[in-house]
Design a protein around this motif. Sequence first.
Motif, short mmCIF file in Angstrom:
data_model
loop_
_atom_site.label_atom_id
_atom_site.label_comp_id
_atom_site.label_asym_id
_atom_site.label_seq_id
_atom_site.Cartn_x
_atom_site.Cartn_y
_atom_site.Cartn_z
N ARG A 193 -64.76 -12.08 24.34
CA ARG A 193 -64.27 -12.58 25.43
C ARG A 193 -63.59 -13.82 25.69
N ARG A 220 -69.71 -10.19 21.94
CA ARG A 220 -69.09 -9.88 22.96
C ARG A 220 -68.41 -11.12 23.59
N ARG A 234 -60.29 -13.99 24.09
CA ARG A 234 -59.20 -13.25 24.81
C ARG A 234 -58.67 -13.82 25.85
N ARG A 235 -59.63 -14.64 26.64
CA ARG A 235 -59.04 -15.19 27.91
C ARG A 235 -58.00 -16.20 27.59
#
Length: 119
Positions: free
Chosen positions: A22, A18, A25-26
């Motif tokens: 994350r 995860r 994705r940022r």
Amino acid sequence: MRPARLILVVEPDAACGRALARLARRSGARVRLVRTPQAALGAAEREAYDAAVVDLLVKGGGVDLARRLTRRVSRVYLSVGPRLLGDELVEAAVGFPVLRKKGLHELFGESSLRPRFRS
């Protein structure tokens, strides 16, 4: 506007996976997070990924999975924890660029999708 990269992350540890997703994705990437080699191979059959990040110690062997993924993904990286041998030794042994998990932000930064090598 450049379309978002699509990255396959293969990480058996749910919390670590995860966190990696994350981080990617940022940076604007789209991420598919899977926990097993079977799921990774299935995902690679269904979609065209720009890169894959494979945990070295994934069940069944990260190196074997990385080799299999190279048939469908042009850039494959192995991720390792902090206690393994030096990056250069691991890279020489397995033949894939190695990224330390705590330094994976480099992959998703400005020089994204280029392997990190030390001179």
